[in-house]
Design a protein around this motif. Structure first.
Motif, PDB file in Angstrom:
ATOM      1  N   ASP A 208       0.843  -1.190   0.000  1.00 41.81           N
ATOM      2  CA  ASP A 208       0.000   0.000   0.000  1.00 41.81           C
ATOM      3  C   ASP A 208       0.881   1.244   0.000  1.00 41.81           C
ATOM      4  O   ASP A 208       2.086   1.178   0.272  1.00 41.81           O
ATOM      5  CB  ASP A 208      -0.925   0.002   1.223  1.00 41.81           C
ATOM      6  N   LEU A 209       0.283   2.398  -0.254  1.00 40.12           N
ATOM      7  CA  LEU A 209       1.055   3.632  -0.363  1.00 40.12           C
ATOM      8  C   LEU A 209       1.681   4.062   0.961  1.00 40.12           C
ATOM      9  O   LEU A 209       2.625   4.870   0.965  1.00 40.12           O
ATOM     10  CB  LEU A 209       0.180   4.757  -0.918  1.00 40.12           C
ATOM     11  N   ASP A 210       1.177   3.568   2.067  1.00 41.56           N
ATOM     12  CA  ASP A 210       1.766   3.902   3.363  1.00 41.56           C
ATOM     13  C   ASP A 210       2.672   2.795   3.886  1.00 41.56           C
ATOM     14  O   ASP A 210       3.090   2.817   5.041  1.00 41.56           O
ATOM     15  CB  ASP A 210       0.681   4.235   4.392  1.00 41.56           C
ATOM     16  N   GLN A 211       2.998   1.823   3.025  1.00 50.01           N
ATOM     17  CA  GLN A 211       3.817   0.685   3.434  1.00 50.01           C
ATOM     18  C   GLN A 211       5.057   0.550   2.562  1.00 50.01           C
ATOM     19  O   GLN A 211       5.126   1.099   1.452  1.00 50.01           O
ATOM     20  CB  GLN A 211       2.998  -0.606   3.355  1.00 50.01           C
ATOM     21  N   LEU A 212       6.016  -0.201   3.078  1.00 55.72           N
ATOM     22  CA  LEU A 212       7.235  -0.526   2.351  1.00 55.72           C
ATOM     23  C   LEU A 212       7.523  -2.010   2.529  1.00 55.72           C
ATOM     24  O   LEU A 212       7.056  -2.629   3.489  1.00 55.72           O
ATOM     25  CB  LEU A 212       8.415   0.300   2.877  1.00 55.72           C
ATOM     26  N   ASP A 213       8.307  -2.549   1.602  1.00 48.14           N
ATOM     27  CA  ASP A 213       8.753  -3.940   1.710  1.00 48.14           C
ATOM     28  C   ASP A 213      10.182  -4.008   1.194  1.00 48.14           C
ATOM     29  O   ASP A 213      10.422  -4.043  -0.012  1.00 48.14           O
ATOM     30  CB  ASP A 213       7.837  -4.862   0.906  1.00 48.14           C
ATOM     31  N   GLY A 214      11.118  -3.977   2.105  1.00 53.41           N
ATOM     32  CA  GLY A 214      12.520  -3.982   1.711  1.00 53.41           C
ATOM     33  C   GLY A 214      13.039  -2.602   1.361  1.00 53.41           C
ATOM     34  O   GLY A 214      13.637  -2.431   0.293  1.00 53.41           O
ATOM     35  N   PRO A 215      12.849  -1.587   2.232  1.00 58.71           N
ATOM     36  CA  PRO A 215      13.435  -0.272   1.940  1.00 58.71           C
ATOM     37  C   PRO A 215      14.956  -0.344   1.991  1.00 58.71           C
ATOM     38  O   PRO A 215      15.519  -0.872   2.961  1.00 58.71           O
ATOM     39  CB  PRO A 215      12.874   0.619   3.050  1.00 58.71           C
ATOM     40  N   THR A 216      15.605   0.146   0.966  1.00 58.56           N
ATOM     41  CA  THR A 216      17.069   0.039   0.915  1.00 58.56           C
ATOM     42  C   THR A 216      17.701   1.425   0.742  1.00 58.56           C
ATOM     43  O   THR A 216      17.918   2.133   1.710  1.00 58.56           O
ATOM     44  CB  THR A 216      17.504  -0.920  -0.204  1.00 58.56           C
ATOM     45  N   TYR A 217      17.942   1.846  -0.473  1.00 59.49           N
ATOM     46  CA  TYR A 217      18.669   3.090  -0.703  1.00 59.49           C
ATOM     47  C   TYR A 217      17.747   4.298  -0.600  1.00 59.49           C
ATOM     48  O   TYR A 217      16.539   4.223  -0.883  1.00 59.49           O
ATOM     49  CB  TYR A 217      19.355   3.042  -2.059  1.00 59.49           C
ATOM     50  N   LEU A 218      18.340   5.446  -0.208  1.00 58.03           N
ATOM     51  CA  LEU A 218      17.576   6.647   0.105  1.00 58.03           C
ATOM     52  C   LEU A 218      18.165   7.881  -0.560  1.00 58.03           C
ATOM     53  O   LEU A 218      19.353   7.931  -0.885  1.00 58.03           O
ATOM     54  CB  LEU A 218      17.571   6.885   1.621  1.00 58.03           C
ATOM     55  N   PHE A 219      17.306   8.889  -0.733  1.00 61.59           N
ATOM     56  CA  PHE A 219      17.745  10.219  -1.138  1.00 61.59           C
ATOM     57  C   PHE A 219      16.798  11.220  -0.494  1.00 61.59           C
ATOM     58  O   PHE A 219      15.591  10.974  -0.419  1.00 61.59           O
ATOM     59  CB  PHE A 219      17.718  10.376  -2.665  1.00 61.59           C
ATOM     60  N   VAL A 220      17.341  12.353  -0.030  1.00 57.60           N
ATOM     61  CA  VAL A 220      16.528  13.418   0.547  1.00 57.60           C
ATOM     62  C   VAL A 220      16.795  14.698  -0.230  1.00 57.60           C
ATOM     63  O   VAL A 220      17.954  15.102  -0.398  1.00 57.60           O
ATOM     64  CB  VAL A 220      16.848  13.627   2.044  1.00 57.60           C
ATOM     65  N   ASP A 221      15.727  15.347  -0.718  1.00 61.35           N
ATOM     66  CA  ASP A 221      15.911  16.555  -1.524  1.00 61.35           C
ATOM     67  C   ASP A 221      15.884  17.809  -0.649  1.00 61.35           C
ATOM     68  O   ASP A 221      15.760  17.744   0.575  1.00 61.35           O
ATOM     69  CB  ASP A 221      14.896  16.614  -2.668  1.00 61.35           C
ATOM     70  N   LYS A 222      15.981  18.981  -1.293  1.00 61.67           N
ATOM     71  CA  LYS A 222      16.068  20.246  -0.563  1.00 61.67           C
ATOM     72  C   LYS A 222      14.791  20.570   0.202  1.00 61.67           C
ATOM     73  O   LYS A 222      14.805  21.395   1.115  1.00 61.67           O
ATOM     74  CB  LYS A 222      16.387  21.379  -1.538  1.00 61.67           C
ATOM     75  N   ASP A 223      13.675  19.943  -0.170  1.00 60.81           N
ATOM     76  CA  ASP A 223      12.402  20.164   0.522  1.00 60.81           C
ATOM     77  C   ASP A 223      12.141  19.114   1.590  1.00 60.81           C
ATOM     78  O   ASP A 223      11.034  19.038   2.124  1.00 60.81           O
ATOM     79  CB  ASP A 223      11.249  20.157  -0.491  1.00 60.81           C
ATOM     80  N   TYR A 224      13.138  18.308   1.884  1.00 59.12           N
ATOM     81  CA  TYR A 224      13.069  17.245   2.897  1.00 59.12           C
ATOM     82  C   TYR A 224      12.147  16.097   2.482  1.00 59.12           C
ATOM     83  O   TYR A 224      11.726  15.303   3.330  1.00 59.12           O
ATOM     84  CB  TYR A 224      12.637  17.793   4.257  1.00 59.12           C
ATOM     85  N   SER A 225      11.843  16.003   1.211  1.00 58.77           N
ATOM     86  CA  SER A 225      11.135  14.815   0.723  1.00 58.77           C
ATOM     87  C   SER A 225      12.105  13.642   0.707  1.00 58.77           C
ATOM     88  O   SER A 225      13.263  13.785   0.304  1.00 58.77           O
ATOM     89  CB  SER A 225      10.580  15.052  -0.681  1.00 58.77           C
TER      90      SER A 225
END
Length: 344
Positions: A208-225
């Motif tokens: 679902d849109l509020d769930q994850l399955d195996g979160p691995t790599y990340l990026f954070v932009d200038k708006d903290y998204s």
């Protein structure tokens, strides 16, 4: 990779649109492969592009001398980042070490964080914090997240304990974000905080849109998204600041009849100032770019079938981008890091 370095810099390559994904012609050492498909024109509503933004012949900047534990070798590397002088720090998973490769070096240097009182091992991912001249390391096996001085590696701080961390990044304020595999979430630690705050996921394993399955790599932009490679769901999700659910920004759609344009286990991740998502497509041995609300899909690096030639990849993993816009890709099963120069 932090947003203050690359989150506001645009990468706008020259683009040639094609009808659908094809078996890409092998590039010569002097010409871009894109010239060999330049006569094909787009006829579909959804755009699928191969573009000439980066030289398709990679340069090996770490490893590349077979699998092993010598200082000129790597063993199934995973993550990487680049410091201010252009040195590449690689998590050498099979050897349970971090190796620093200076520009043009033929051998790496082992970087050891901590002292005899702590036995950190099995680093999965790293990010360089240039403001504090430190490196933040995710040790999956020992379930700790550690900040270590680059000048004095015995000077370290344990940011978090008992966390199944995989990927790690920072925002332009220096807050640390980590993917928590065991809790299907992404957590943030601001300076001085002892308990992390969930900023993505945290509602159990799922699609679902509020769930994850195996979160691995990340990026954070200038708006903290927060952008998350939701690996087992074969998609990349964007979680805006304080959002309760994510937005699909890559994968999990079928833009053409070619299955190779579906993400299959996304890993390394970079987002430019136009919100173009560059993501490693692990099982298809390539790096892809998704943009314009999922309407445009581009093959950036690879896509020439699995192999060990300069233009090929074999199960790529980590991704980093330097100040000039050059791409660095961890070529996992080829035990090397490949640099793909931006096309001038």
């Amino acid at each position: 990779m932090s947003a203050d370095e690359n989150g506001c810099r645009c990468i706008i390559p020259t683009i040639i649109m094609i009808k659908k994904m094809i078996n890409r012609a092998k590039p010569s050492t002097t010409e871009m492969a894109i010239t060999e498909v330049s006569a094909i024109i787009a006829t579909t509503i959804t755009k699928v592009n191969i573009h000439s933004g980066w030289d398709q012949n990679g340069i090996t900047v770490a490893g590349g001398n077979g699998k092993g534990n010598r200082l000129d070798q790597l063993d199934t590397p995973r993550g990487l980042d680049i410091d201010a002088d252009g040195s590449v720090y690689v998590t050498d998973l099979g050897n349970k070490r971090i190796v620093r490769w200076r520009p043009n070096a033929t051998n790496g240097e082992i970087f050891t964080c901590g002292d005899e009182t702590h036995n950190f091992h099995t680093p999965y991912y790293v990010v360089i914090d240039k403001k504090s001249n430190s490196i933040i390391i995710c040790y999956y096996a020992t379930r700790v997240l550690v900040r270590c001085s680059l000048r004095n590696p015995t000077n370290y701080q344990i940011i978090a304990r008992d966390i199944g961390c995989f990927g790690v990044t920072i925002d332009h304020d220096g807050a640390v974000y980590v993917s928590d595999l065991n809790n299907f979430a992404v957590k943030r630690w601001r300076e001085g905080e002892s308990n992390g705050t969930i900023v993505a996921g945290g509602y159990g394993k799922g699609k679902d849109l509020d769930q994850l399955d195996g979160p691995t790599y990340l990026f954070v932009d200038k708006d903290y998204s927060v952008y998350v490679s939701d690996t087992n769901n074969h998609r990349v999700m964007k979680w805006a600041k304080d959002a309760k659910e994510g937005i699909l920004v890559a994968g999990n759609v079928d833009p053409t009849d070619d299955p190779r344009l579906k993400l299959s286990q996304p890993y390394g991740l970079f987002v430019d100032c136009l919100s173009n998502v560059h993501v490693v497509d692990y099982n298809h041995h390539q790096v892809m770019l998704w943009s314009n609300g999922l309407q445009e899909v581009r093959v950036v690096i690879g896509g020439y079938e699995v192999g060990d030639k300069p233009y090929q990849l074999n199960l790529p993993h980590g991704l980093a981008v330097d100040r000039q816009g050059n791409f660095y890709v961890v070529d996992y099963m080829n035990n090397r890091v490949q640099k793909f120069d931006v096309d001038d």
